[in-house]
Design a protein around this motif. Structure first.
Motif, PDB file in Angstrom:
ATOM      1  N   VAL A 236      25.447 -30.021 -18.123  1.00  0.00           N
ATOM      2  CA  VAL A 236      26.466 -30.693 -18.923  1.00  0.00           C
ATOM      3  C   VAL A 236      27.816 -30.595 -18.225  1.00  0.00           C
ATOM      4  N   GLY A 237      28.792 -31.280 -18.789  1.00  0.00           N
ATOM      5  CA  GLY A 237      30.181 -31.106 -18.404  1.00  0.00           C
ATOM      6  C   GLY A 237      30.941 -30.473 -19.553  1.00  0.00           C
ATOM      7  N   MET A 238      32.184 -30.114 -19.291  1.00  0.00           N
ATOM      8  CA  MET A 238      33.026 -29.507 -20.320  1.00  0.00           C
ATOM      9  C   MET A 238      34.476 -29.899 -20.094  1.00  0.00           C
ATOM     10  N   THR A 239      35.222 -29.969 -21.179  1.00  0.00           N
ATOM     11  CA  THR A 239      36.679 -30.045 -21.108  1.00  0.00           C
ATOM     12  C   THR A 239      37.236 -28.837 -21.838  1.00  0.00           C
ATOM     13  N   ILE A 240      38.089 -28.071 -21.168  1.00  0.00           N
ATOM     14  CA  ILE A 240      38.651 -26.832 -21.714  1.00  0.00           C
ATOM     15  C   ILE A 240      40.159 -26.974 -21.810  1.00  0.00           C
ATOM     16  N   THR A 241      40.716 -26.542 -22.935  1.00  0.00           N
ATOM     17  CA  THR A 241      42.161 -26.553 -23.167  1.00  0.00           C
ATOM     18  C   THR A 241      42.690 -25.139 -22.990  1.00  0.00           C
ATOM     19  N   LEU A 242      43.493 -24.922 -21.954  1.00  0.00           N
ATOM     20  CA  LEU A 242      43.906 -23.565 -21.604  1.00  0.00           C
ATOM     21  C   LEU A 242      44.700 -22.875 -22.704  1.00  0.00           C
ATOM     22  N   GLU A 243      45.583 -23.596 -23.380  1.00  0.00           N
ATOM     23  CA  GLU A 243      46.418 -22.936 -24.385  1.00  0.00           C
ATOM     24  C   GLU A 243      45.624 -22.461 -25.599  1.00  0.00           C
ATOM     25  N   ASP A 244      44.365 -22.913 -25.737  1.00  0.00           N
ATOM     26  CA  ASP A 244      43.534 -22.470 -26.857  1.00  0.00           C
ATOM     27  C   ASP A 244      42.738 -21.204 -26.540  1.00  0.00           C
ATOM     28  N   ILE A 245      42.769 -20.756 -25.285  1.00  0.00           N
ATOM     29  CA  ILE A 245      42.016 -19.561 -24.892  1.00  0.00           C
ATOM     30  C   ILE A 245      42.693 -18.317 -25.454  1.00  0.00           C
ATOM     31  N   PRO A 246      41.971 -17.435 -26.144  1.00  0.00           N
ATOM     32  CA  PRO A 246      42.575 -16.170 -26.582  1.00  0.00           C
ATOM     33  C   PRO A 246      43.102 -15.394 -25.378  1.00  0.00           C
ATOM     34  N   ARG A 247      44.360 -14.923 -25.477  1.00  0.00           N
ATOM     35  CA  ARG A 247      44.991 -14.292 -24.315  1.00  0.00           C
ATOM     36  C   ARG A 247      46.030 -13.288 -24.786  1.00  0.00           C
ATOM     37  N   PRO A 248      46.105 -12.100 -24.164  1.00  0.00           N
ATOM     38  CA  PRO A 248      47.179 -11.165 -24.498  1.00  0.00           C
ATOM     39  C   PRO A 248      48.539 -11.809 -24.263  1.00  0.00           C
ATOM     40  N   GLU A 249      49.513 -11.451 -25.076  1.00  0.00           N
ATOM     41  CA  GLU A 249      50.825 -12.098 -25.019  1.00  0.00           C
ATOM     42  C   GLU A 249      51.485 -11.982 -23.649  1.00  0.00           C
ATOM     43  N   ASP A 250      51.288 -10.856 -22.968  1.00  0.00           N
ATOM     44  CA  ASP A 250      52.006 -10.625 -21.713  1.00  0.00           C
ATOM     45  C   ASP A 250      51.146 -10.905 -20.476  1.00  0.00           C
ATOM     46  N   ALA A 251      49.999 -11.554 -20.652  1.00  0.00           N
ATOM     47  CA  ALA A 251      49.117 -11.822 -19.512  1.00  0.00           C
ATOM     48  C   ALA A 251      49.401 -13.203 -18.939  1.00  0.00           C
ATOM     49  N   PRO A 252      49.839 -13.306 -17.674  1.00  0.00           N
ATOM     50  CA  PRO A 252      50.026 -14.616 -17.048  1.00  0.00           C
ATOM     51  C   PRO A 252      48.705 -15.389 -17.026  1.00  0.00           C
ATOM     52  N   MET A 253      48.781 -16.701 -17.133  1.00  0.00           N
ATOM     53  CA  MET A 253      47.570 -17.514 -17.245  1.00  0.00           C
ATOM     54  C   MET A 253      46.640 -17.317 -16.054  1.00  0.00           C
ATOM     55  N   GLU A 254      47.184 -17.348 -14.819  1.00  0.00           N
ATOM     56  CA  GLU A 254      46.303 -17.218 -13.660  1.00  0.00           C
ATOM     57  C   GLU A 254      45.595 -15.869 -13.645  1.00  0.00           C
ATOM     58  N   ARG A 255      46.320 -14.814 -13.961  1.00  0.00           N
ATOM     59  CA  ARG A 255      45.677 -13.498 -13.969  1.00  0.00           C
ATOM     60  C   ARG A 255      44.607 -13.422 -15.052  1.00  0.00           C
ATOM     61  N   TRP A 256      44.889 -14.011 -16.213  1.00  0.00           N
ATOM     62  CA  TRP A 256      43.928 -13.933 -17.314  1.00  0.00           C
ATOM     63  C   TRP A 256      42.676 -14.743 -17.003  1.00  0.00           C
ATOM     64  N   LEU A 257      42.834 -15.891 -16.368  1.00  0.00           N
ATOM     65  CA  LEU A 257      41.674 -16.699 -16.018  1.00  0.00           C
ATOM     66  C   LEU A 257      40.846 -16.057 -14.909  1.00  0.00           C
ATOM     67  N   SER A 258      41.421 -15.090 -14.204  1.00  0.00           N
ATOM     68  CA  SER A 258      40.691 -14.348 -13.174  1.00  0.00           C
ATOM     69  C   SER A 258      40.117 -13.042 -13.706  1.00  0.00           C
ATOM     70  N   ALA A 259      40.392 -12.723 -14.953  1.00  0.00           N
ATOM     71  CA  ALA A 259      40.037 -11.412 -15.500  1.00  0.00           C
ATOM     72  C   ALA A 259      38.551 -11.311 -15.830  1.00  0.00           C
ATOM     73  N   PHE A 260      38.059 -10.082 -15.757  1.00  0.00           N
ATOM     74  CA  PHE A 260      36.705  -9.720 -16.167  1.00  0.00           C
ATOM     75  C   PHE A 260      36.842  -8.826 -17.396  1.00  0.00           C
ATOM     76  N   PRO A 261      36.773  -9.398 -18.600  1.00  0.00           N
ATOM     77  CA  PRO A 261      36.979  -8.583 -19.806  1.00  0.00           C
ATOM     78  C   PRO A 261      35.739  -7.766 -20.154  1.00  0.00           C
ATOM     79  N   SER A 262      35.946  -6.569 -20.670  1.00  0.00           N
ATOM     80  CA  SER A 262      34.817  -5.729 -21.059  1.00  0.00           C
ATOM     81  C   SER A 262      34.040  -6.335 -22.220  1.00  0.00           C
ATOM     82  N   TYR A 263      34.725  -7.126 -23.050  1.00  0.00           N
ATOM     83  CA  TYR A 263      34.049  -7.834 -24.137  1.00  0.00           C
ATOM     84  C   TYR A 263      34.601  -9.252 -24.162  1.00  0.00           C
TER      85      TYR A 263
END
Length: 324
Positions: A236-263
């Motif tokens: 399949v394909g997907m369209t993702i909206t970045l501003e809708d991704i749950p993210r810590p307030e102080d996490a820059p977008m690029e760093r968060w999209l590169s993150a490996f979260p424990s959960y």
């Protein structure tokens, strides 16, 4: 956001080491083939082996020497944590783990094994054996896990028209210099362990209640890379909206999209089931939101504010070689 910032962000993620490592999988596929045996599909978080009325789940994780050497206790702990996450992503519950450990001293081995032991106690998964070498020239760890599922969540069953949900525990901290978002290890202990085990139980319950058929835990490939892997396996394909991704307030977008979260998990679902799924995570104080939708394009498109860019076109360039 400045004009062109989204394209720059996606270019950096696309050319990073994390996705390059996933592309390496295609070389293994070329040698080993795509089908282990009838009824077992390769390319998922675990091998799902039909067994009676359900499935045995088998998976393993290996850890880079540099990580094991710099964070030996946490590497041992991760040996359990990330494997348990893979089992949950398939709609299963963990049964047991085994480890293979190489170390250059007994002191280094003790720290790694203590982390493994603490992770096993926290998640309630016994260490039932393995291999140990304390006379090696390097420190290295791999851990394998066995689990069981009644109903599967897979990487192969996302469908066009379904929504894409991200569920991520934001109550964590960075494990610098590595891209790990750790919302787990601080909870070692009876009360914290109960919470972590309850959070893991959400995934098999969602599968058994028929709310979702497709899921994947967010891996070292980051959120977009994980979504791409899910899209490739499902065709399949997907369209993702970045501003809708749950993210810590102080996490820059690029760093968060590169993150490996424990959960952190991605799930697809019918639109009418999305709220019921998200409510289960939110009741456990886990952030969850609809971040996109599946389609039939075989592209992963990304929007951010007023910009839209294609992150990857699987029709032109496969990632892992598991496209249907």
């Amino acid at each position: 956001m400045m004009v062109g910032e989204l394209a720059t962000l996606l270019r950096a993620l696309r050319n990073g080491r994390a996705l390059a490592a996933k592309q390496d999988i295609s070389e293994a596929v070329a040698v080993l083939g795509r089908d282990a045996c009838e009824g077992i599909r390769l390319g998922d978080d675990c091998a799902a082996i039909p067994d009676g009325e359900g499935y045995l789940l088998l998976a393993s994780e290996g850890f880079q020497d540099s990580f094991v050497r710099s964070m030996p206790w946490f590497a041992g702990y991760c040996g359990v944590m990330v494997n348990v996450s893979d089992i949950a992503a398939m709609g299963g519950r963990p049964l047991a783990v085994v480890d293979a450990l190489w170390s250059d001293t007994s002191e280094a081995a003790a720290s790694i094994l203590t982390g493994l032991h603490d992770g096993a106690n926290t998640y309630g998964v016994p260490v039932v054996g393995g291999h140990t070498n304390m006379r090696s020239t390097h420190n290295s760890l791999s851990v394998a896990i066995l689990g069981r599922a009644r109903h599967l969540l897979t990487s192969f069953d996302a469908r066009p028209g379904e929504v894409l949900i991200a569920a991520i525990d934001l109550r964590g901290r960075w494990r610098d210099p590595h891209p790990f978002w750790d919302a787990s290890s601080a909870l070692c202990g009876t009360e914290g362990a109960a919470r972590l085990r309850g959070d893991i139980e959400l995934l098999p319950a969602i599968a058994e209640d028929g709310l979702s058929r497709a899921a994947k835990d967010i891996s070292m490939a980051g959120l977009l890379g994980t979504a791409l892997m899910l899209a490739e396996c499902s065709g399949v394909g997907m369209t993702i909206t970045l501003e809708d991704i749950p993210r810590p307030e102080d996490a820059p977008m690029e760093r968060w999209l590169s993150a490996f979260p424990s959960y952190g998990y991605l799930l697809t679902a019918r639109a009418e089931d999305a709220e019921a799924i998200m409510a289960r995570f939110r009741e456990c104080d886990i952030a969850a939101s609809v971040i996109g939708r599946c389609d039939s394009t075989q592209r992963l498109d990304v929007t951010w504010e007023d910009e839209k860019e294609t992150f990857w076109d699987l029709g032109r360039t496969p990632l892992m070689g598991f496209a249907p």
